[in-house]
Write a protein that holds these residues in place. Structure first.
Motif, PDB file in Angstrom:
ATOM      1  N   VAL A   1       0.705  -1.030   0.253  1.00 54.65           N
ATOM      2  CA  VAL A   1       0.064   0.208   0.154  1.00 54.65           C
ATOM      3  C   VAL A   1       0.954   1.207   0.136  1.00 54.65           C
ATOM      4  N   MET A   2       1.684   1.006   1.151  1.00 53.43           N
ATOM      5  CA  MET A   2       2.276   2.320   0.696  1.00 53.43           C
ATOM      6  C   MET A   2       3.831   3.086   0.149  1.00 53.43           C
ATOM      7  N   ASP A   3       3.796   1.720  -0.604  1.00 53.37           N
ATOM      8  CA  ASP A   3       5.056   1.880  -1.353  1.00 53.37           C
ATOM      9  C   ASP A   3       4.187   1.982  -2.738  1.00 53.37           C
ATOM     10  N   TYR A   4       3.041   1.915  -2.938  1.00 56.58           N
ATOM     11  CA  TYR A   4       2.242   2.590  -4.369  1.00 56.58           C
ATOM     12  C   TYR A   4       1.486   3.891  -3.895  1.00 56.58           C
ATOM     13  N   TRP A   5       1.265   4.042  -3.093  1.00 55.95           N
ATOM     14  CA  TRP A   5       1.088   5.907  -2.437  1.00 55.95           C
ATOM     15  C   TRP A   5       1.952   6.768  -2.972  1.00 55.95           C
ATOM     16  N   LYS A   6       3.819   6.359  -2.339  1.00 46.67           N
ATOM     17  CA  LYS A   6       4.419   6.472  -2.944  1.00 46.67           C
ATOM     18  C   LYS A   6       4.621   7.206  -4.437  1.00 46.67           C
ATOM     19  N   LEU A   7       4.021   6.279  -5.267  1.00 46.81           N
ATOM     20  CA  LEU A   7       4.534   5.971  -6.384  1.00 46.81           C
ATOM     21  C   LEU A   7       3.285   7.072  -6.665  1.00 46.81           C
ATOM     22  N   TYR A   8       1.987   6.793  -6.156  1.00 47.70           N
ATOM     23  CA  TYR A   8       1.152   8.064  -6.903  1.00 47.70           C
ATOM     24  C   TYR A   8       1.357   9.384  -5.989  1.00 47.70           C
ATOM     25  N   ASN A   9       1.377   9.648  -5.740  1.00 46.12           N
ATOM     26  CA  ASN A   9       1.490  10.568  -5.107  1.00 46.12           C
ATOM     27  C   ASN A   9       3.230  11.837  -5.994  1.00 46.12           C
TER      28      ASN A   9
ATOM     29  N   GLN B   1     -14.356  -0.073   7.978  1.00 49.99           N
ATOM     30  CA  GLN B   1     -15.135  -0.431   6.165  1.00 49.99           C
ATOM     31  C   GLN B   1     -15.098   0.540   5.257  1.00 49.99           C
ATOM     32  N   LYS B   2     -16.138   1.126   5.350  1.00 53.85           N
ATOM     33  CA  LYS B   2     -16.464   1.680   4.403  1.00 53.85           C
ATOM     34  C   LYS B   2     -15.374   2.477   3.610  1.00 53.85           C
ATOM     35  N   VAL B   3     -14.588   3.308   5.047  1.00 60.21           N
ATOM     36  CA  VAL B   3     -13.532   4.336   4.872  1.00 60.21           C
ATOM     37  C   VAL B   3     -11.777   3.324   3.698  1.00 60.21           C
ATOM     38  N   PHE B   4     -11.680   2.002   4.172  1.00 61.18           N
ATOM     39  CA  PHE B   4     -11.040   1.709   3.226  1.00 61.18           C
ATOM     40  C   PHE B   4     -11.289   0.971   1.444  1.00 61.18           C
ATOM     41  N   SER B   5     -12.791   0.889   1.960  1.00 63.52           N
ATOM     42  CA  SER B   5     -13.197   0.713   0.156  1.00 63.52           C
ATOM     43  C   SER B   5     -13.422   1.715  -0.715  1.00 63.52           C
ATOM     44  N   TYR B   6     -13.389   3.419   0.072  1.00 61.36           N
ATOM     45  CA  TYR B   6     -13.516   4.339  -0.525  1.00 61.36           C
ATOM     46  C   TYR B   6     -12.114   4.361  -1.220  1.00 61.36           C
ATOM     47  N   TRP B   7     -11.183   4.268  -0.092  1.00 64.52           N
ATOM     48  CA  TRP B   7      -9.417   4.643  -0.790  1.00 64.52           C
ATOM     49  C   TRP B   7      -8.866   3.615  -1.550  1.00 64.52           C
TER      50      TRP B   7
ATOM     51  N   MET C   1      -7.065   5.159  -4.791  1.00 61.50           N
ATOM     52  CA  MET C   1      -5.854   4.772  -5.165  1.00 61.50           C
ATOM     53  C   MET C   1      -5.931   4.391  -6.312  1.00 61.50           C
ATOM     54  N   SER C   2      -6.633   3.079  -6.449  1.00 60.33           N
ATOM     55  CA  SER C   2      -6.815   2.796  -8.185  1.00 60.33           C
ATOM     56  C   SER C   2      -6.947   3.355  -9.376  1.00 60.33           C
ATOM     57  N   SER C   3      -8.057   4.617  -9.043  1.00 63.71           N
ATOM     58  CA  SER C   3      -8.198   5.127  -9.944  1.00 63.71           C
ATOM     59  C   SER C   3      -7.087   5.768 -10.528  1.00 63.71           C
ATOM     60  N   GLY C   4      -5.698   6.393 -10.246  1.00 64.16           N
ATOM     61  CA  GLY C   4      -4.882   6.136 -10.821  1.00 64.16           C
ATOM     62  C   GLY C   4      -3.568   5.054 -11.650  1.00 64.16           C
ATOM     63  N   ALA C   5      -3.989   3.721 -11.503  1.00 65.72           N
ATOM     64  CA  ALA C   5      -3.785   2.821 -11.613  1.00 65.72           C
ATOM     65  C   ALA C   5      -3.664   2.685 -13.559  1.00 65.72           C
ATOM     66  N   PRO C   6      -5.182   3.384 -13.985  1.00 62.64           N
ATOM     67  CA  PRO C   6      -4.358   3.322 -15.796  1.00 62.64           C
ATOM     68  C   PRO C   6      -3.783   4.068 -15.961  1.00 62.64           C
TER      69      PRO C   6
ATOM     70  N   VAL D   1      -0.787  -2.804  -8.777  1.00 59.61           N
ATOM     71  CA  VAL D   1      -2.072  -2.950  -8.719  1.00 59.61           C
ATOM     72  C   VAL D   1      -2.779  -3.525  -7.577  1.00 59.61           C
ATOM     73  N   LEU D   2      -2.612  -4.969  -8.351  1.00 56.45           N
ATOM     74  CA  LEU D   2      -3.734  -5.721  -7.550  1.00 56.45           C
ATOM     75  C   LEU D   2      -3.019  -6.383  -6.398  1.00 56.45           C
ATOM     76  N   GLU D   3      -1.373  -5.967  -5.468  1.00 57.20           N
ATOM     77  CA  GLU D   3      -1.022  -6.151  -4.824  1.00 57.20           C
ATOM     78  C   GLU D   3      -1.565  -5.720  -4.280  1.00 57.20           C
ATOM     79  N   MET D   4      -1.441  -3.793  -4.344  1.00 59.44           N
ATOM     80  CA  MET D   4      -1.902  -2.716  -3.288  1.00 59.44           C
ATOM     81  C   MET D   4      -3.541  -3.045  -2.857  1.00 59.44           C
ATOM     82  N   GLN D   5      -3.948  -3.381  -4.072  1.00 60.53           N
ATOM     83  CA  GLN D   5      -5.581  -3.595  -3.800  1.00 60.53           C
ATOM     84  C   GLN D   5      -5.361  -5.030  -2.981  1.00 60.53           C
ATOM     85  N   MET D   6      -5.855  -6.107  -2.867  1.00 61.89           N
ATOM     86  CA  MET D   6      -5.513  -7.043  -2.236  1.00 61.89           C
ATOM     87  C   MET D   6      -5.105  -6.866  -0.539  1.00 61.89           C
ATOM     88  N   ALA D   7      -3.562  -6.287  -0.364  1.00 57.93           N
ATOM     89  CA  ALA D   7      -3.318  -5.363   0.945  1.00 57.93           C
ATOM     90  C   ALA D   7      -4.412  -4.238   1.175  1.00 57.93           C
TER      91      ALA D   7
END
Length: 273
Positions: A162-170, A216-222, A226-231, A244-250
């Motif tokens: 999650v955190m590695d993806y978040w850094k790349l996203y930002n 649970q609702k906020v984790f789903s939203y978040w 993060m997935s919205s930036g994946a494409p 992306v899949l590993e981030m979503q599973m985490a």
């Protein structure tokens, strides 16, 4: 690719799934934002970066007296916003969308107040937007801004996926001219733009085992955020589909853990023209 081209990229994209995510986001995070805003004495409101009308919908529901002018740079978003407003029964007497660059507004009137939410993070030189908005407000009119402070995102337990993806996203958002920490700078930006009586507050989430449903609702939203930036991140070669899949599973694992913690702060500002 030159910097001028990159500056107009939007990390979340304009796909239909993203347009619906914006409406979901608005509903999930409505109370932490709007419980601290008061437009009860406002009639003509300028909304900058109105997008698909996700915030417009909430503004009209909470303050039915409002007449809103929404300014949006992307024509696809305006078309979706018009569809959304029509479905809700709002016509031009209540809301009007204008296709303009917020850095150089040319509007037919001055407004009683302005509203900006999740917009400045995407715009290079946000002071130009704030100055342009100020020129279209009545003297003494209020501006309300809500913006990201992405460095505050934290989960327990920490998940590298999650955190590695978040850094790349930002980092990517910075590379295309945005600022994922712009909330922390709102006071200085408003001061530079010439506003008065600037006030800041921190809002957001600190969720643990005491609020299982909301967490649970906020984790789903978040996860969706993060997935919205994946494409575009995949297209640019910054992440792989597997990452992306590993981030979503985490994120799903965190959502299912009773002991997990979700923490994030955004910044709200009010000031006067």
């Amino acid at each position: 690719m030159d910097s001028k081209t990159k500056a107009y990229k939007y990390i979340h994209g304009y796909q239909e799934v993203e347009q619906e995510r914006l409406r979901e986001q608005a509903s999930v995070i409505e109370r932490p934002i709007y419980d601290y805003i008061d437009f009860s004495k406002v009639e003509e409101l300028l909304e900058v970066g109105s997008g698909v009308g996700a915030q417009t919908e909430i503004l009209l529901r909470r303050w039915p007296q409002l007449k809103i002018t929404g300014v949006e740079y992307e024509s696809k978003q305006i078309r979706k916003a018009l569809d959304n407003m029509k479905a809700l029964g709002y016509g031009k007497e209540k809301v009007n969308f204008i296709h303009q660059d917020a850095k150089k507004l040319s509007l037919p009137k001055k407004y009683d107040a302005a509203f900006i939410c999740w917009v400045l993070e995407h715009i290079p030189e946000p002071v130009k937007v704030l100055k342009s908005v100020k020129g279209n407000l009545k003297t003494g009119a209020m501006i309300s801004i809500t913006e990201v402070f992405n460095a505050t995102f934290y989960t327990y337990p920490l998940m590298p996926e999650v955190m590695d993806y978040w850094k790349l996203y930002n980092d990517y958002q910075v590379s295309i001219g945005g600022d994922p920490q712009v909330g922390a700078r709102l006071g200085d930006l408003l001061e530079e733009a010439g506003y008065q009586n600037i006030q800041l507050r921190s809002g957001g989430f600190h969720l643990d085992s005491r609020q299982p449903e909301e967490k649970q609702k906020v984790f789903s939203y978040w996860k969706n955020l993060m997935s919205s930036g994946a494409p575009i991140l995949i297209e640019e070669g910054i992440v792989s589909a597997q990452q992306v899949l590993e981030m979503q599973m985490a994120m799903d694992r965190l959502k299912s853990m009773p002991e997990s913690v979700f923490y994030y702060r955004f910044i709200q500002a009010t000031a006067y023209a």
